[in-house]
Motif scaffolding. Structure first.
Motif, PDB file in Angstrom:
ATOM      1  N   LEU A  33       0.895  -1.197   0.130  1.00  0.00           N
ATOM      2  CA  LEU A  33      -0.012   0.098  -0.227  1.00  0.00           C
ATOM      3  C   LEU A  33       0.926   1.349  -0.103  1.00  0.00           C
ATOM      4  CD1 LEU A  33      -2.907   1.489   0.119  1.00  0.00           C
ATOM      5  CD2 LEU A  33      -2.692   0.935   2.712  1.00  0.00           C
ATOM      6  N   GLY A 116      -4.329   1.301   7.114  1.00  0.00           N
ATOM      7  CA  GLY A 116      -4.618   1.723   5.854  1.00  0.00           C
ATOM      8  C   GLY A 116      -4.567   3.297   5.704  1.00  0.00           C
ATOM      9  N   LEU A 148      -6.758   5.464  -0.964  1.00  0.00           N
ATOM     10  CA  LEU A 148      -7.290   4.315  -0.326  1.00  0.00           C
ATOM     11  C   LEU A 148      -8.272   3.799  -1.392  1.00  0.00           C
ATOM     12  CD1 LEU A 148      -7.757   5.913   3.127  1.00  0.00           C
ATOM     13  CD2 LEU A 148      -6.470   3.786   2.595  1.00  0.00           C
ATOM     14  N   HIS A 152      -6.351   0.384  -1.586  1.00  0.00           N
ATOM     15  CA  HIS A 152      -6.751  -0.468  -0.568  1.00  0.00           C
ATOM     16  C   HIS A 152      -8.308  -1.319  -0.660  1.00  0.00           C
ATOM     17  CE1 HIS A 152      -7.106  -1.399   3.899  1.00  0.00           C
ATOM     18  NE2 HIS A 152      -8.065  -0.421   4.244  1.00  0.00           N
TER      19      HIS A 152
END
Length: 166
Positions: A33, A116, A148, A152
């Motif tokens: 990430l 995250g 995100l 994510h």
């Protein structure tokens, strides 16, 4: 104490360091990430992602920020003059999963979303974003959501997700 874990992962060099934490983290997942987020923002170079316990982050918080007690994330940009797309030492991100575990219900909603958000937040700080004034905060929160969503959730944020604390 932190110890190195594994080999560098994408974005030229993203290293995850793992503390002997009471809250386990998926180092590969969060490194990916961080790497993808940095790359999406034009950051190419070395980025270190570190997970530490409350005592270590409290020590770093006091030493570098002049604040008492543990915090969730600290970012240390290395090169203020980085140029998007040009390899450089981007910086270090330090996250405390123990603090994240105590605050996620009043913040991001789930532990995974909290970590995250902290990873992406840290990457953006390393790349020069800030939230000191309302205009900067709006811009940074917009970038957080975009990253995100892209890297994510792979779609829209879940119900109950918040970027600010209740």
């Amino acid at each position: 104490m932190s110890t190195e874990s594994g080999v560098p992962v994408v974005a030229d060099d993203v290293r995850s360091l793992d503390a002997k934490e009471s809250v386990p983290v998926d180092l590969e997942r969060w490194s990916l990430l961080a790497s993808r987020s940095a790359e999406s923002e034009g950051g190419v170079g070395e980025l270190t992602l570190t997970f530490v316990d409350e005592a270590e982050i409290a020590e770093l918080n006091a030493e570098h920020m002049g604040k008492t007690g543990p915090t969730d994330v600290l970012s240390f940009p290395m090169d203020d003059d980085w140029v998007p797309g040009v390899p450089t030492l981007l910086g270090d991100i330090v996250i405390c999963p123990e603090v994240a575990a105590t605050q996620f219900t009043d913040h991001a909603g789930t532990f995974d979303d909290e970590i995250g958000l902290l990873v992406v937040h840290g990457v953006l700080h390393v790349l020069g974003h800030d939230h000191a004034d309302p205009a900067e905060a709006t811009l940074m929160r917009g970038r957080e959501l975009a990253l995100l969503r892209a890297h994510h959730w792979h779609g829209h944020e879940p119900a109950g997700f918040r970027q600010t604390h209740d």
